[in-house]
Design a protein around this motif. Structure first.
Motif, PDB file in Angstrom:
ATOM      1  N   TRP A  11       0.516  -1.290   0.003  1.00  7.00           N
ATOM      2  CA  TRP A  11       0.204   0.547  -0.512  1.00  7.00           C
ATOM      3  C   TRP A  11       0.441   1.178  -0.050  1.00  7.00           C
ATOM      4  O   TRP A  11       0.538   2.563  -0.641  1.00  7.00           O
ATOM      5  N   ASP A  12       2.242   1.304   0.013  1.00  6.06           N
ATOM      6  CA  ASP A  12       3.012   2.300   0.586  1.00  6.06           C
ATOM      7  C   ASP A  12       3.555   2.901  -0.604  1.00  6.06           C
ATOM      8  O   ASP A  12       4.880   2.134  -1.302  1.00  6.06           O
ATOM      9  N   THR A  13       2.811   3.456  -1.916  1.00  2.71           N
ATOM     10  CA  THR A  13       3.562   3.161  -3.058  1.00  2.71           C
ATOM     11  C   THR A  13       3.934   4.598  -3.111  1.00  2.71           C
ATOM     12  O   THR A  13       3.826   5.873  -2.392  1.00  2.71           O
ATOM     13  N   ASP A  14       4.711   5.459  -4.421  1.00  3.95           N
ATOM     14  CA  ASP A  14       5.534   6.483  -4.716  1.00  3.95           C
ATOM     15  C   ASP A  14       4.495   7.860  -5.299  1.00  3.95           C
ATOM     16  O   ASP A  14       4.549   9.303  -4.022  1.00  3.95           O
ATOM     17  N   GLU A  15       2.975   7.287  -5.007  1.00  3.59           N
ATOM     18  CA  GLU A  15       1.855   8.258  -5.603  1.00  3.59           C
ATOM     19  C   GLU A  15       1.575   8.996  -4.257  1.00  3.59           C
ATOM     20  O   GLU A  15       0.794  10.047  -4.523  1.00  3.59           O
ATOM     21  N   ILE A  16       2.013   8.270  -3.376  1.00  8.52           N
ATOM     22  CA  ILE A  16       1.001   8.792  -1.938  1.00  8.52           C
ATOM     23  C   ILE A  16       1.916  10.504  -1.311  1.00  8.52           C
ATOM     24  O   ILE A  16       3.033  10.114  -1.283  1.00  8.52           O
ATOM     25  N   ASP A  17       1.206  10.804  -0.882  1.00 10.73           N
ATOM     26  CA  ASP A  17       1.896  12.357  -0.675  1.00 10.73           C
ATOM     27  C   ASP A  17       1.900  12.528   0.744  1.00 10.73           C
ATOM     28  O   ASP A  17       1.076  12.141   1.248  1.00 10.73           O
ATOM     29  N   LYS A  18       2.919  12.175   1.457  1.00 11.00           N
ATOM     30  CA  LYS A  18       3.123  11.957   3.104  1.00 11.00           C
ATOM     31  C   LYS A  18       3.005  13.140   3.563  1.00 11.00           C
ATOM     32  O   LYS A  18       2.513  12.880   5.139  1.00 11.00           O
ATOM     33  N   TRP A  19       3.072  14.584   2.788  1.00 15.36           N
ATOM     34  CA  TRP A  19       3.030  16.057   3.739  1.00 15.36           C
ATOM     35  C   TRP A  19       1.612  16.565   3.765  1.00 15.36           C
ATOM     36  O   TRP A  19       1.461  17.703   3.917  1.00 15.36           O
ATOM     37  N   LYS A  20       1.220  15.731   2.690  1.00 18.36           N
ATOM     38  CA  LYS A  20      -0.085  16.542   2.589  1.00 18.36           C
ATOM     39  C   LYS A  20      -1.586  16.425   4.252  1.00 18.36           C
ATOM     40  O   LYS A  20      -1.355  15.290   4.596  1.00 18.36           O
ATOM     41  N   ILE A  21      -1.724  17.335   4.357  1.00 22.21           N
ATOM     42  CA  ILE A  21      -2.257  17.447   5.525  1.00 22.21           C
ATOM     43  C   ILE A  21      -3.993  17.103   4.990  1.00 22.21           C
ATOM     44  O   ILE A  21      -4.716  18.122   4.011  1.00 22.21           O
ATOM     45  N   GLU A  22      -4.477  16.279   5.768  1.00 21.89           N
ATOM     46  CA  GLU A  22      -5.086  15.699   5.414  1.00 21.89           C
ATOM     47  C   GLU A  22      -6.708  16.620   6.318  1.00 21.89           C
ATOM     48  O   GLU A  22      -6.668  17.234   7.183  1.00 21.89           O
ATOM     49  N   GLU A  23      -8.569  17.058   5.315  1.00 20.60           N
ATOM     50  CA  GLU A  23      -9.339  17.813   5.345  1.00 20.60           C
ATOM     51  C   GLU A  23      -9.465  17.119   7.479  1.00 20.60           C
ATOM     52  O   GLU A  23      -9.557  16.488   7.262  1.00 20.60           O
ATOM     53  N   PHE A  24      -9.739  17.397   8.276  1.00 19.18           N
ATOM     54  CA  PHE A  24     -10.527  17.775   9.657  1.00 19.18           C
ATOM     55  C   PHE A  24     -11.662  17.095   9.500  1.00 19.18           C
ATOM     56  O   PHE A  24     -12.978  18.304   9.868  1.00 19.18           O
ATOM     57  N   LYS A  25     -12.746  16.589   9.638  1.00 23.07           N
ATOM     58  CA  LYS A  25     -13.261  15.702  10.080  1.00 23.07           C
ATOM     59  C   LYS A  25     -13.717  15.457  10.894  1.00 23.07           C
ATOM     60  O   LYS A  25     -14.079  15.336  11.515  1.00 23.07           O
ATOM     61  N   PRO A  26     -15.495  15.164  11.571  1.00 31.09           N
ATOM     62  CA  PRO A  26     -16.061  15.543  12.640  1.00 31.09           C
ATOM     63  C   PRO A  26     -15.689  14.105  13.763  1.00 31.09           C
ATOM     64  O   PRO A  26     -15.905  13.738  14.749  1.00 31.09           O
ATOM     65  N   GLU A  27     -14.961  13.038  12.664  1.00 33.66           N
ATOM     66  CA  GLU A  27     -15.005  11.105  12.847  1.00 33.66           C
ATOM     67  C   GLU A  27     -13.687  11.101  13.907  1.00 33.66           C
ATOM     68  O   GLU A  27     -13.185  10.297  14.417  1.00 33.66           O
TER      69      GLU A  27
END
Length: 343
Positions: A11-27
């Motif tokens: 699952w750990d491929t080069d296409e994944i941006d590890k520095w991207k800040i994901e949106e904070f959701k209620p869950e």
């Protein structure tokens, strides 16, 4: 940091941006509702009252999406934001605080509500107390705008930030890197460094970023070096005394005599009031007479006749009158020798 575990991770491929800040959701807020209510308030100037009253429904609707309550108090002239029981994002109240700060600094509502997005920050730079002279402050603030707002537009394009100059502050919105550059330019402008120098530097850096070979090199050799040149405006004294010629004495110089000390020395201090007035009157009269005589002599100069030719010969005779015979003979001999040498 690369993993040292030898197990394969499909699952750990080069296409994944590890520095991207994901949106904070209620869950993502697993702790649930906040225990305490947080609130921030700020004052706004009188001239913003009408605009804020008209735009407040739009601000309320925007903040309700983030479950933040807001209040507009027209009596006190203040805006307040606070968390509610439904608020799930801890950073939302901080963004709402920045929103009301920007609104108080005359930022339009459509632009100000962008602060609620991730990756957008704001910086309100205070420039009112950086320059003491009012006229100099106005001139340097105008340099940030430039002719027809061209300098401000160039800064916005190069830094990727929204900039608004209002009164004694400069409000900026954008990324953190761009805000840092904007602050450097604004503070430099108030310190008498023209923004055009920074704009030129930004343009060169933008071109250098396109070259991958220069990614790990120092760019100082490409950037322009602008040295601050200011001429000394210190007034030099008319007479410069050479202190090296003076002999050193450990004793301080004698203090200057006061007006009363001088009066005691001259005896004027012990005179009565009438005597002092009489002495002052006599002094004024004497000065007036001297001035009158000087003017009279100047007027008489125009009526003095010029010396005639015969008078000059008489003057010469008078000059050598009473001269001994040997000296007269020697003088005539010297005169004759001088004429012979000329021939």
């Amino acid at each position: 940091m690369p993993s040292t575990h030898d197990k394969e991770k499909p699952w750990d491929t080069d296409e994944i941006d590890k520095w991207k800040i994901e949106e904070f959701k209620p869950e993502d807020n697993k702790a649930g509702a906040f225990i305490e209510e947080s609130s921030f308030a700020t004052l706004f100037p009188k001239y913003r009252e009408t605009y804020l009253r008209e735009a407040w429904p739009l601000i309320t609707r925007t903040l309700e999406k983030h479950h933040i309550a807001c209040t507009l108090d027209l009596v006190e002239g203040s805006m307040t934001v606070r968390t509610t029981r439904k608020t799930y994002d801890p950073a939302a109240i901080l963004n709402a605080r920045d929103l009301i700060k920007l609104l108080a600094r005359s930022v339009p509502v459509p632009q100000a509500i962008k602060i609620l997005e991730d990756g957008v920050a704001c910086d309100i730079i205070k420039i009112g107390n950086l320059v003491r002279n009012k006229e100099r402050f106005v001139k340097r603030r105008q340099r940030i705008l430039g002719p027809g707002g061209s300098t401000l537009k160039a800064l916005e394009l190069l830094t990727g930030c929204y900039i608004l100059v209002q009164g004694g502050t400069v409000a900026a919105m954008g990324g953190y890197k761009g805000l840092k550059e904007v602050r450097r330019v604004v503070e430099g402008c108030m310190d008498n460094i023209h923004p055009i120098y920074h704009i030129k530097e930004f343009m060169i850096k933008r071109e250098l970023q396109k070259d991958p070979e220069l990614a790990n090199e120092n760019w100082d050799r490409f950037l322009p070096q602008f040295k601050k040149r200011t001429l000394s405006k210190r007034k030099r004294p008319l007479k410069i005394t050479d202190k090296s010629k003076k002999t050193y004495t450990p004793f301080p110089p004698a203090p200057e005599k006061s007006k009363i000390d001088l009066q005691i020395e001259s005896g004027e201090y012990f005179l009565s009031k009438q005597s002092k007035e009489r002495a002052a009157r006599e002094e004024r009269e004497e000065k007036r007479k001297k001035k009158k005589e000087g003017k009279k002599k100047e007027r008489e100069k125009d009526f003095v006749p010029p010396p005639e030719a015969g008078d000059r010969k008489k003057d010469k005779k008078r000059k050598h009158e009473g001269e001994p015979r040997e000296e007269r003979k020697a003088r005539k001999e010297e005169k004759r020798r001088r004429k012979a040498a000329e021939v």
